[in-house]
Design a protein around this motif. Structure first.
Motif, PDB file in Angstrom:
ATOM      1  N   THR A 167     -13.557  -2.102  11.095  1.00 18.31           N
ATOM      2  CA  THR A 167     -12.464  -1.860  10.170  1.00 18.31           C
ATOM      3  C   THR A 167     -12.898  -2.384   8.802  1.00 18.31           C
ATOM      4  O   THR A 167     -13.759  -3.267   8.724  1.00 18.31           O
ATOM      5  CB  THR A 167     -11.181  -2.587  10.623  1.00 18.31           C
ATOM      6  N   PRO A 168     -12.352  -1.841   7.727  1.00 21.27           N
ATOM      7  CA  PRO A 168     -12.822  -2.250   6.392  1.00 21.27           C
ATOM      8  C   PRO A 168     -12.713  -3.749   6.126  1.00 21.27           C
ATOM      9  O   PRO A 168     -13.496  -4.304   5.367  1.00 21.27           O
ATOM     10  CB  PRO A 168     -11.901  -1.470   5.444  1.00 21.27           C
ATOM     11  N   ASP A 169     -11.748  -4.401   6.747  1.00 20.82           N
ATOM     12  CA  ASP A 169     -11.611  -5.845   6.523  1.00 20.82           C
ATOM     13  C   ASP A 169     -12.551  -6.656   7.407  1.00 20.82           C
ATOM     14  O   ASP A 169     -12.599  -7.877   7.317  1.00 20.82           O
ATOM     15  CB  ASP A 169     -10.164  -6.282   6.752  1.00 20.82           C
ATOM     16  N   PRO A 195     -11.130   4.979   5.928  1.00 22.11           N
ATOM     17  CA  PRO A 195     -11.318   4.015   4.846  1.00 22.11           C
ATOM     18  C   PRO A 195     -10.165   3.029   4.701  1.00 22.11           C
ATOM     19  O   PRO A 195     -10.363   1.898   4.274  1.00 22.11           O
ATOM     20  CB  PRO A 195     -11.424   4.909   3.599  1.00 22.11           C
ATOM     21  N   ASP A 196      -8.956   3.454   5.045  1.00 21.14           N
ATOM     22  CA  ASP A 196      -7.829   2.524   4.931  1.00 21.14           C
ATOM     23  C   ASP A 196      -7.671   1.669   6.182  1.00 21.14           C
ATOM     24  O   ASP A 196      -6.778   0.819   6.243  1.00 21.14           O
ATOM     25  CB  ASP A 196      -6.540   3.270   4.615  1.00 21.14           C
ATOM     26  N   GLY A 197      -8.507   1.902   7.153  1.00 19.70           N
ATOM     27  CA  GLY A 197      -8.512   1.063   8.343  1.00 19.70           C
ATOM     28  C   GLY A 197      -7.380   1.327   9.323  1.00 19.70           C
ATOM     29  O   GLY A 197      -7.250   0.623  10.313  1.00 19.70           O
ATOM     30  N   THR A 198      -6.607   2.351   9.092  1.00 21.43           N
ATOM     31  CA  THR A 198      -5.463   2.590   9.977  1.00 21.43           C
ATOM     32  C   THR A 198      -5.822   3.420  11.200  1.00 21.43           C
ATOM     33  O   THR A 198      -5.072   3.437  12.168  1.00 21.43           O
ATOM     34  CB  THR A 198      -4.329   3.313   9.230  1.00 21.43           C
ATOM     35  N   TYR A 243       0.859  -1.189   0.000  1.00 20.88           N
ATOM     36  CA  TYR A 243       0.000   0.000   0.000  1.00 20.88           C
ATOM     37  C   TYR A 243       0.893   1.236   0.000  1.00 20.88           C
ATOM     38  O   TYR A 243       1.757   1.398   0.861  1.00 20.88           O
ATOM     39  CB  TYR A 243      -0.889  -0.002   1.244  1.00 20.88           C
ATOM     40  N   ARG A 298      -7.014  -6.044  -0.120  1.00 20.91           N
ATOM     41  CA  ARG A 298      -8.180  -5.999  -1.002  1.00 20.91           C
ATOM     42  C   ARG A 298      -7.735  -5.475  -2.360  1.00 20.91           C
ATOM     43  O   ARG A 298      -6.625  -4.964  -2.512  1.00 20.91           O
ATOM     44  CB  ARG A 298      -9.284  -5.120  -0.424  1.00 20.91           C
ATOM     45  N   GLN A 313      -0.829   8.245  -1.106  1.00 16.10           N
ATOM     46  CA  GLN A 313      -0.658   9.250  -2.143  1.00 16.10           C
ATOM     47  C   GLN A 313       0.308  10.352  -1.678  1.00 16.10           C
ATOM     48  O   GLN A 313       0.069  10.985  -0.647  1.00 16.10           O
ATOM     49  CB  GLN A 313      -1.998   9.883  -2.503  1.00 16.10           C
ATOM     50  N   ILE A 371     -11.929   1.376  -4.539  1.00 19.05           N
ATOM     51  CA  ILE A 371     -11.663   0.278  -3.605  1.00 19.05           C
ATOM     52  C   ILE A 371     -12.417  -0.968  -4.029  1.00 19.05           C
ATOM     53  O   ILE A 371     -13.610  -0.929  -4.319  1.00 19.05           O
ATOM     54  CB  ILE A 371     -12.070   0.692  -2.180  1.00 19.05           C
ATOM     55  N   PHE A 408      -3.737  -3.218   1.902  1.00 18.04           N
ATOM     56  CA  PHE A 408      -4.258  -2.021   2.564  1.00 18.04           C
ATOM     57  C   PHE A 408      -4.025  -2.169   4.067  1.00 18.04           C
ATOM     58  O   PHE A 408      -4.000  -3.297   4.589  1.00 18.04           O
ATOM     59  CB  PHE A 408      -5.767  -1.882   2.308  1.00 18.04           C
ATOM     60  N   PRO A 409      -3.870  -1.057   4.752  1.00 16.67           N
ATOM     61  CA  PRO A 409      -3.640  -1.151   6.199  1.00 16.67           C
ATOM     62  C   PRO A 409      -4.738  -1.918   6.929  1.00 16.67           C
ATOM     63  O   PRO A 409      -4.478  -2.593   7.901  1.00 16.67           O
ATOM     64  CB  PRO A 409      -3.601   0.319   6.629  1.00 16.67           C
ATOM     65  N   GLY A 410      -5.958  -1.837   6.439  1.00 13.82           N
ATOM     66  CA  GLY A 410      -7.050  -2.520   7.114  1.00 13.82           C
ATOM     67  C   GLY A 410      -7.268  -3.934   6.608  1.00 13.82           C
ATOM     68  O   GLY A 410      -8.251  -4.575   6.950  1.00 13.82           O
ATOM     69  N   GLY A 411      -6.384  -4.443   5.796  1.00 14.64           N
ATOM     70  CA  GLY A 411      -6.545  -5.783   5.240  1.00 14.64           C
ATOM     71  C   GLY A 411      -6.394  -5.721   3.730  1.00 14.64           C
ATOM     72  O   GLY A 411      -6.686  -4.704   3.107  1.00 14.64           O
ATOM     73  N   ALA A 463     -17.171   3.680   0.827  1.00 21.70           N
ATOM     74  CA  ALA A 463     -17.027   2.835  -0.355  1.00 21.70           C
ATOM     75  C   ALA A 463     -17.423   1.398  -0.062  1.00 21.70           C
ATOM     76  O   ALA A 463     -17.810   0.657  -0.928  1.00 21.70           O
ATOM     77  CB  ALA A 463     -15.597   2.870  -0.854  1.00 21.70           C
TER      78      ALA A 463
END
Lengths: 254, 368
Positions: free
Chosen positions: B195-197, B239-242, A4, A164, A7, A147, A159-162, B40
């Motif tokens: 979290t998004p995941d 959105p990036d779950g961080t 990841y 995808r 930007q 996404i 991605f930081p959250g998992g 999203a």
């Protein structure tokens, strides 16, 4: 799996400058430059080529926004109709394609370009668009605003959250591959219209698949608007390629 | 190289540089350069259906899916502390309220074609069919359910039982309770964010010495309990779950939590912060603040620096947020006023007010 990458943002005097915007600008510039470069090589009329590419790029850019408003934000259209003209907000790839193709068709009709040259200009446009698109989708890959669904695929992004899919990155990869094919095909003689047909066909098929991976999408008749456009693109590409194949057969017989 | 060619090249270089600079200034992503909003992962909104959403009294999923029930008078942390002190499910502040119809407009998480309502007084989750606008199920949960949220894969429904210190997990397909997660005694869970995941749920603990619970969705266990210096009420995840953002209404702040370490990495002072949400690309954080003042505010923070970039007055008791599908509009439910504020995320201005009944505490857009 891809890492990841956030930007890059440049902050100067409290103002922020985003890599995405820079890459979109590069996409337009490189696309136009590449079109003119090939136009010279293909001995196309330079004056018309300049008018053609600048007009197509400008209109496509504005229509890419306008169509997004019309399809995705009709409410905004009612509230602030002039927002359709505010191209600094939101872009929609198929809007750009539709605007570009219609503008190209009108210009060639207006300037009475011969049928054979029409295909050559359109071929050149398809090639230049593909090259420019690489930069545009590189911007999308960095801004991460397409996404996809969670995945552990090799093509997914960590991605930081998992992990995808990042659909912008997928499109970047696809466009890069398509451009490589075009460069390869460009080395030898080919019938005018081949690039255009291949672009419409392969990009349409790709987008039908890609949109299946999208997590947040409007659906009309079970498909996203992009998928409906993509089906039209596939049909157009197939028709062009069939036409080219038939002409080849006729020439072979003759 | 002659001079005219040199000038031409210089001019071209300058023009190209300016062109690139202009674009990089204007565009941050395909969703616009200003304040793209929306979720999203879950958005299922459609234009022109705000009224239905408002009538449903739902809280906006896809933007800020985790709500809580309140009547026109805002509860203070002290009110809630009285509830939690004995943890017997008896809420004095609720007792003072007029009886509310069932289902109560507590909180809803839409998953078209269904909207899930936390039925505060009915101790249940009511399920609305958005096709017919009729209730199709009534699922018993814990005491005083405050928040309800779907996991990102839409398979599980998490319900925060504010008066029984627990979370109920409901299978969204069968509408059967599959698990109950016990929280520490005295807890009062409110807002929920995933979290998004879908691996972790962040749950605000609305007691005087509040906290944010981090729940492992797979094992249904508490992974962490992040202490707060006041009553946390609402949570959103970037959105990036961080990052997770928890509003601390009594502590007058917004907590920024690193979801990797589950530690607070920043605390932003915000007066009586309440509902919270982030933009799709995480650049902006939207928080309703000053909810106890006569005129509440919508406060916009930079998603990177957490600095307040704009404050816009809205109505009285702005307790919920919902975004249009495309993120162009943000709607603020003003429970103490008779209107919903419609905010343009493009111009950062309030563009109109939508008349409503008083006491609207939750919003959603529903796609049919």
């Amino acid at each position: 799996m891809f890492p990841y990458i956030a930007q890059p943002v440049l902050e100067i005097a409290g103002q922020r400058f985003y890599a995405f915007g820079a890459l979109v600008a590069l996409a337009l510039l490189v696309g136009c430059w590449f079109f003119m470069r090939r136009a010279r090589r293909e001995h196309l009329d330079q004056r018309f080529a300049r008018i053609f590419i600048v007009s197509v790029a400008a209109v496509a850019f504005f229509v890419s926004h306008a169509l997004k408003v019309v399809i995705y934000a009709p409410m905004l259209l009612r509230e602030k109709p002039w927002s359709v003209l505010d191209a600094s907000q939101d872009m929609y790839s198929f809007g750009g394609l539709v605007g570009g193709v219609l503008t190209a068709a009108w210009l060639m009709h207006r300037y009475r370009v011969s049928p054979r040259d029409r295909w050559r200009y359109l071929d050149n446009l398809a090639f230049a668009f593909t090259v420019g698109w690489i930069f545009g989708r590189a911007g999308c890959s960095l801004s991460h605003d397409h996404i996809g669904v969670p995945s552990n695929s090799l093509l997914a992004v960590r991605f930081p959250g998992g992990s995808r899919y990042d659909l912008g990155l997928l499109e970047l990869i696809f466009t890069g591959l398509l451009a490589a094919v075009f460069f390869r095909l460009d080395r030898r003689p080919r019938p005018p219209g081949l690039f255009l047909g291949l672009f419409f066909l392969t990009y349409g098929i790709f987008r039908v698949w890609r949109d299946q991976l999208e997590v947040d999408v409007h659906r009309f008749l079970g498909s996203s608007p992009d998928q409906l456009f993509a089906v039209v693109s596939v049909a157009a590409g197939a028709l062009i390629l069939v036409k080219l194949a038939r002409e080849r057969q006729v020439r072979a017989v003759a | 190289m002659n001079r005219s060619l040199l000038f031409r090249r210089l001019f071209t270089s300058l023009a190209v540089t300016l062109f690139i600079a202009l674009f990089s200034f204007l565009f941050a992503g395909c969703n616009g350069g200003q304040h793209p909003v929306g979720d999203a992962a879950d958005g299922d909104n459609a234009e022109g259906e705000l009224e239905e959403g408002l009538q449903g009294g739902a809280h906006g999923e896809g933007f800020d899916p985790y709500g809580y029930p309140r009547n026109a008078r805002r509860e203070t942390p002290e009110d809630t502390d009285a509830v939690d002190a004995d943890n017997n499910g008896d809420d004095p502040s609720q007792d003072q309220r007029e009886p509310e119809p069932t289902p109560q407009a507590a909180h809803a998480a839409p998953s078209a074609p269904r909207v899930y309502f936390a039925n505060l007084n009915g101790n249940a989750v009511d399920v609305l069919d958005t096709g017919t606008y009729s209730f199709i199920a009534h699922v018993g949960v814990g005491q005083k359910p405050r928040g309800v949220a779907l996991t990102p894969d839409r398979r599980l429904l998490f319900v925060s039982n504010s008066a029984s210190a627990s979370m109920t997990v409901v299978d969204a397909a069968s509408l059967q309770v599959t698990a109950t997660i016990a929280l520490p005694a005295g807890s009062s869970p409110y807002g929920i964010a995933f979290t998004p995941d879908g691996a972790s749920a962040y749950v605000a603990n609305f007691i005087t010495a509040g906290s944010v619970f981090v729940i492992d969705v797979a094992t249904k266990t508490i992974k962490a309990n992040i202490p707060a210096s006041g009553s946390t009420i609402h949570v959103a995840v970037s959105p990036d779950g961080t990052r997770a953002f928890a509003t601390n209404i009594a502590g007058n702040s917004l907590m920024v939590i690193d979801t990797l370490t589950n530690t607070v990495i920043a605390t932003v002072p915000l007066t009586n912060a309440d509902a919270v949400a982030t933009s799709t690309n995480g650049r902006w954080i939207y928080v309703t603040t000053d909810v106890l003042a006569d005129t509440g505010k919508l406060t916009i923070l930079d998603g990177v620096t957490y600095a307040v970039v704009q404050t816009v007055p809205v109505g009285n008791l702005p307790v919920a947020l919902a975004a249009s599908r495309d993120g162009r509009f943000l709607f603020v439910a003003n429970a103490g006023s008779t209107f919903v504020s419609q905010f343009s995320t493009r111009t950062n201005t309030l563009i109109r007010t939508v008349p409503s009944a008083q006491g609207i505490q939750a919003l959603t857009y529903v796609q049919r």
